[in-house]
Write a protein that holds these residues in place. Structure first.
Motif, PDB file in Angstrom:
ATOM      1  N   ILE A  55       0.846  -1.196   0.000  1.00 33.24           N
ATOM      2  CA  ILE A  55       0.000   0.000   0.000  1.00 33.24           C
ATOM      3  C   ILE A  55       0.882   1.247   0.000  1.00 33.24           C
ATOM      4  CG2 ILE A  55      -1.719   1.336   1.280  1.00 33.24           C
ATOM      5  CD1 ILE A  55      -2.710  -1.382   2.412  1.00 33.24           C
ATOM      6  N   ILE A  56       0.605   2.126  -0.940  1.00 41.58           N
ATOM      7  CA  ILE A  56       1.294   3.407  -1.045  1.00 41.58           C
ATOM      8  C   ILE A  56       0.267   4.472  -0.681  1.00 41.58           C
ATOM      9  CG2 ILE A  56       2.492   5.009  -2.580  1.00 41.58           C
ATOM     10  CD1 ILE A  56       3.037   2.448  -4.376  1.00 41.58           C
ATOM     11  N   LYS A  57       0.533   5.206   0.374  1.00 43.29           N
ATOM     12  CA  LYS A  57      -0.413   6.233   0.817  1.00 43.29           C
ATOM     13  C   LYS A  57       0.184   7.612   0.577  1.00 43.29           C
ATOM     14  CE  LYS A  57      -3.238   7.813   4.637  1.00 43.29           C
ATOM     15  NZ  LYS A  57      -3.582   7.689   6.046  1.00 43.29           N
ATOM     16  N   ASN A  58      -0.546   8.415  -0.179  1.00 41.31           N
ATOM     17  CA  ASN A  58      -0.156   9.804  -0.382  1.00 41.31           C
ATOM     18  C   ASN A  58      -0.781  10.596   0.761  1.00 41.31           C
ATOM     19  OD1 ASN A  58       0.061  12.502  -1.171  1.00 41.31           O
ATOM     20  ND2 ASN A  58       0.009  11.971  -3.343  1.00 41.31           N
ATOM     21  N   ILE A  59       0.032  10.927   1.728  1.00 50.68           N
ATOM     22  CA  ILE A  59      -0.447  11.638   2.914  1.00 50.68           C
ATOM     23  C   ILE A  59      -0.921  13.042   2.535  1.00 50.68           C
ATOM     24  CG2 ILE A  59       0.242  12.548   5.178  1.00 50.68           C
ATOM     25  CD1 ILE A  59       2.270  10.130   5.211  1.00 50.68           C
ATOM     26  N   THR A  60      -0.220  13.672   1.612  1.00 51.44           N
ATOM     27  CA  THR A  60      -0.572  15.026   1.180  1.00 51.44           C
ATOM     28  C   THR A  60      -1.982  15.080   0.598  1.00 51.44           C
ATOM     29  OG1 THR A  60       1.760  15.477   0.710  1.00 51.44           O
ATOM     30  CG2 THR A  60       0.144  16.950  -0.309  1.00 51.44           C
ATOM     31  N   LYS A  61      -2.329  14.092  -0.214  1.00 52.17           N
ATOM     32  CA  LYS A  61      -3.631  14.092  -0.897  1.00 52.17           C
ATOM     33  C   LYS A  61      -4.658  13.173  -0.242  1.00 52.17           C
ATOM     34  CE  LYS A  61      -1.810  15.199  -5.445  1.00 52.17           C
ATOM     35  NZ  LYS A  61      -1.685  14.754  -6.840  1.00 52.17           N
ATOM     36  N   ASN A  62      -4.244  12.479   0.811  1.00 56.14           N
ATOM     37  CA  ASN A  62      -5.117  11.514   1.484  1.00 56.14           C
ATOM     38  C   ASN A  62      -5.684  10.487   0.496  1.00 56.14           C
ATOM     39  OD1 ASN A  62      -6.292  10.342   3.747  1.00 56.14           O
ATOM     40  ND2 ASN A  62      -8.178  11.527   3.516  1.00 56.14           N
ATOM     41  N   GLU A  63      -4.786   9.906  -0.296  1.00 56.75           N
ATOM     42  CA  GLU A  63      -5.154   8.872  -1.266  1.00 56.75           C
ATOM     43  C   GLU A  63      -4.254   7.662  -1.057  1.00 56.75           C
ATOM     44  OE1 GLU A  63      -6.372  11.896  -4.940  1.00 56.75           O
ATOM     45  OE2 GLU A  63      -4.518  10.745  -5.074  1.00 56.75           O
ATOM     46  N   SER A  64      -4.762   6.497  -1.450  1.00 55.24           N
ATOM     47  CA  SER A  64      -3.970   5.268  -1.370  1.00 55.24           C
ATOM     48  C   SER A  64      -3.970   4.567  -2.715  1.00 55.24           C
ATOM     49  CB  SER A  64      -4.534   4.329  -0.303  1.00 55.24           C
ATOM     50  OG  SER A  64      -4.358   4.884   0.976  1.00 55.24           O
ATOM     51  N   TYR A  65      -2.876   3.872  -2.981  1.00 55.33           N
ATOM     52  CA  TYR A  65      -2.696   3.147  -4.238  1.00 55.33           C
ATOM     53  C   TYR A  65      -2.123   1.774  -3.901  1.00 55.33           C
ATOM     54  CZ  TYR A  65      -2.119   8.178  -4.837  1.00 55.33           C
ATOM     55  OH  TYR A  65      -2.244   9.535  -4.710  1.00 55.33           O
ATOM     56  N   GLN A  66      -2.399   0.826  -4.742  1.00 58.36           N
ATOM     57  CA  GLN A  66      -1.927  -0.537  -4.503  1.00 58.36           C
ATOM     58  C   GLN A  66      -0.713  -0.850  -5.371  1.00 58.36           C
ATOM     59  OE1 GLN A  66      -3.348  -2.656  -2.063  1.00 58.36           O
ATOM     60  NE2 GLN A  66      -1.445  -3.738  -2.448  1.00 58.36           N
ATOM     61  N   SER A  67       0.204  -1.541  -4.790  1.00 51.73           N
ATOM     62  CA  SER A  67       1.360  -2.085  -5.486  1.00 51.73           C
ATOM     63  C   SER A  67       1.439  -3.552  -5.097  1.00 51.73           C
ATOM     64  CB  SER A  67       2.626  -1.345  -5.050  1.00 51.73           C
ATOM     65  OG  SER A  67       3.765  -1.898  -5.655  1.00 51.73           O
ATOM     66  N   GLN A  68       2.296  -4.277  -5.752  1.00 54.13           N
ATOM     67  CA  GLN A  68       2.489  -5.681  -5.395  1.00 54.13           C
ATOM     68  C   GLN A  68       3.178  -5.756  -4.033  1.00 54.13           C
ATOM     69  OE1 GLN A  68       1.315  -8.037  -7.404  1.00 54.13           O
ATOM     70  NE2 GLN A  68       1.928  -9.686  -6.082  1.00 54.13           N
ATOM     71  N   PRO A  69       2.599  -6.463  -3.070  1.00 54.12           N
ATOM     72  CA  PRO A  69       3.283  -6.616  -1.780  1.00 54.12           C
ATOM     73  C   PRO A  69       4.603  -7.371  -1.958  1.00 54.12           C
ATOM     74  CG  PRO A  69       1.009  -7.395  -1.660  1.00 54.12           C
ATOM     75  CD  PRO A  69       1.314  -7.139  -3.103  1.00 54.12           C
ATOM     76  N   PHE A  70       5.556  -7.066  -1.113  1.00 48.97           N
ATOM     77  CA  PHE A  70       6.828  -7.770  -1.166  1.00 48.97           C
ATOM     78  C   PHE A  70       6.664  -9.149  -0.539  1.00 48.97           C
ATOM     79  CE2 PHE A  70       8.552  -3.891  -2.465  1.00 48.97           C
ATOM     80  CZ  PHE A  70       9.876  -4.070  -2.824  1.00 48.97           C
ATOM     81  N   PRO A  71       7.103 -10.197  -1.228  1.00 54.87           N
ATOM     82  CA  PRO A  71       7.061 -11.534  -0.622  1.00 54.87           C
ATOM     83  C   PRO A  71       7.910 -11.554   0.656  1.00 54.87           C
ATOM     84  CG  PRO A  71       7.613 -11.657  -2.957  1.00 54.87           C
ATOM     85  CD  PRO A  71       7.649 -10.212  -2.573  1.00 54.87           C
ATOM     86  N   GLU A  72       7.592 -12.464   1.540  1.00 58.76           N
ATOM     87  CA  GLU A  72       8.279 -12.530   2.832  1.00 58.76           C
ATOM     88  C   GLU A  72       9.797 -12.640   2.674  1.00 58.76           C
ATOM     89  OE1 GLU A  72       8.276 -15.137   6.936  1.00 58.76           O
ATOM     90  OE2 GLU A  72       6.481 -15.142   5.682  1.00 58.76           O
ATOM     91  N   PHE A  73      10.247 -13.430   1.717  1.00 55.11           N
ATOM     92  CA  PHE A  73      11.684 -13.577   1.491  1.00 55.11           C
ATOM     93  C   PHE A  73      12.326 -12.224   1.159  1.00 55.11           C
ATOM     94  CE2 PHE A  73      14.950 -13.872  -1.854  1.00 55.11           C
ATOM     95  CZ  PHE A  73      15.983 -14.427  -1.108  1.00 55.11           C
ATOM     96  N   MET A  74      11.684 -11.464   0.262  1.00 57.68           N
ATOM     97  CA  MET A  74      12.243 -10.163  -0.124  1.00 57.68           C
ATOM     98  C   MET A  74      12.178  -9.171   1.037  1.00 57.68           C
ATOM     99  SD  MET A  74      10.992  -9.946  -4.078  1.00 57.68           S
ATOM    100  CE  MET A  74      11.733  -8.412  -4.506  1.00 57.68           C
ATOM    101  N   GLN A  75      11.169  -9.289   1.875  1.00 62.29           N
ATOM    102  CA  GLN A  75      11.097  -8.443   3.066  1.00 62.29           C
ATOM    103  C   GLN A  75      12.294  -8.715   3.972  1.00 62.29           C
ATOM    104  OE1 GLN A  75       7.257  -8.341   5.113  1.00 62.29           O
ATOM    105  NE2 GLN A  75       6.322  -9.147   3.242  1.00 62.29           N
ATOM    106  N   LYS A  76      12.640  -9.974   4.106  1.00 59.98           N
ATOM    107  CA  LYS A  76      13.791 -10.343   4.935  1.00 59.98           C
ATOM    108  C   LYS A  76      15.088  -9.800   4.337  1.00 59.98           C
ATOM    109  CE  LYS A  76      11.728 -14.499   6.917  1.00 59.98           C
ATOM    110  NZ  LYS A  76      11.745 -15.967   6.948  1.00 59.98           N
ATOM    111  N   VAL A  77      15.211  -9.865   3.019  1.00 59.79           N
ATOM    112  CA  VAL A  77      16.396  -9.323   2.344  1.00 59.79           C
ATOM    113  C   VAL A  77      16.491  -7.821   2.604  1.00 59.79           C
ATOM    114  CG1 VAL A  77      17.450  -8.860   0.081  1.00 59.79           C
ATOM    115  CG2 VAL A  77      16.513 -11.130   0.570  1.00 59.79           C
ATOM    116  N   ILE A  78      15.383  -7.115   2.464  1.00 61.43           N
ATOM    117  CA  ILE A  78      15.371  -5.664   2.676  1.00 61.43           C
ATOM    118  C   ILE A  78      15.673  -5.328   4.134  1.00 61.43           C
ATOM    119  CG2 ILE A  78      13.841  -3.645   2.713  1.00 61.43           C
ATOM    120  CD1 ILE A  78      12.639  -4.891   0.079  1.00 61.43           C
ATOM    121  N   LYS A  79      15.044  -6.034   5.068  1.00 60.48           N
ATOM    122  CA  LYS A  79      15.304  -5.782   6.495  1.00 60.48           C
ATOM    123  C   LYS A  79      16.767  -6.049   6.860  1.00 60.48           C
ATOM    124  CE  LYS A  79      10.973  -6.125   8.953  1.00 60.48           C
ATOM    125  NZ  LYS A  79      10.214  -6.788  10.003  1.00 60.48           N
ATOM    126  N   SER A  80      17.403  -6.954   6.125  1.00 56.69           N
ATOM    127  CA  SER A  80      18.807  -7.292   6.378  1.00 56.69           C
ATOM    128  C   SER A  80      19.768  -6.329   5.684  1.00 56.69           C
ATOM    129  CB  SER A  80      19.097  -8.718   5.902  1.00 56.69           C
ATOM    130  OG  SER A  80      18.289  -9.644   6.582  1.00 56.69           O
TER     131      SER A  80
END
Length: 163
Positions: free
Chosen positions: A129-154
């Motif tokens: 979820i991408i939220k534009n705080i300035t415009k109070n709008e939300s947009y959808q993107s592909q969620p990161f798979p758990e494996f890629m989340q772990k790579v990013i957190k690392s």
């Protein structure tokens, strides 16, 4: 795994931002992220380094990161303080290099169309979820798979392998 939330101000660019524009070839004599960050986006945005703050987000149109396959480009972006890049599309090698170094990149045509330079944006990588705080709008993107989340957190693939 807890949600990965990123928040920052947007720096917006057009289509076909190539790796030579992200980090000019004249600076490729180093792999030091701190040095590379000083020249990030220099050829297309002279004020980028001065204006970017930790956590900020790049939004671009099509084919972001095209050109050579150098890993210096996502390293320079990440080291400059950018927390994520949102675009309509990415060059495939740039996409892979970004994930390898722990720089989240998301594709969302609706977000790119609506988000403007300077907008405040919050990204939930876990839910896509991408939220534009300035415009109070939300947009959808592909969620990161758990494996890629772990790579990013690392902090990237090397950090993930070492953990």
């Amino acid at each position: 795994m807890s949600d990965i939330i990123l928040k920052g101000k947007v720096h917006k660019y057009g289509s076909n931002v190539n790796t030579d524009e992200i980090i000019p070839a004249r600076y490729l004599n180093t792999t030091d992220p701190t040095i590379l960050s000083k020249y990030c986006m220099e050829d297309i945005d002279k004020n980028f380094v001065k204006n970017v703050k930790a956590g900020d987000i790049i939004v671009a149109e099509n084919n972001f990161g095209c050109g050579s396959s150098r890993e210096h480009a996502p390293i320079a972006i990440k080291a400059s303080g950018i927390s994520a890049v949102i675009a309509n599309s990415f060059a495939r090698i740039f996409f892979r290099n970004s994930i390898n170094i722990g720089l989240p990149i998301l594709e969302s045509q609706k977000a790119v169309k609506a988000i403007e330079n300077g907008d405040a944006v919050e990204i939930n990588l876990t839910k896509g979820i991408i939220k534009n705080i300035t415009k109070n709008e939300s947009y959808q993107s592909q969620p990161f798979p758990e494996f890629m989340q772990k790579v990013i957190k690392s902090g990237g693939l090397l950090g993930y392998i070492k953990s």
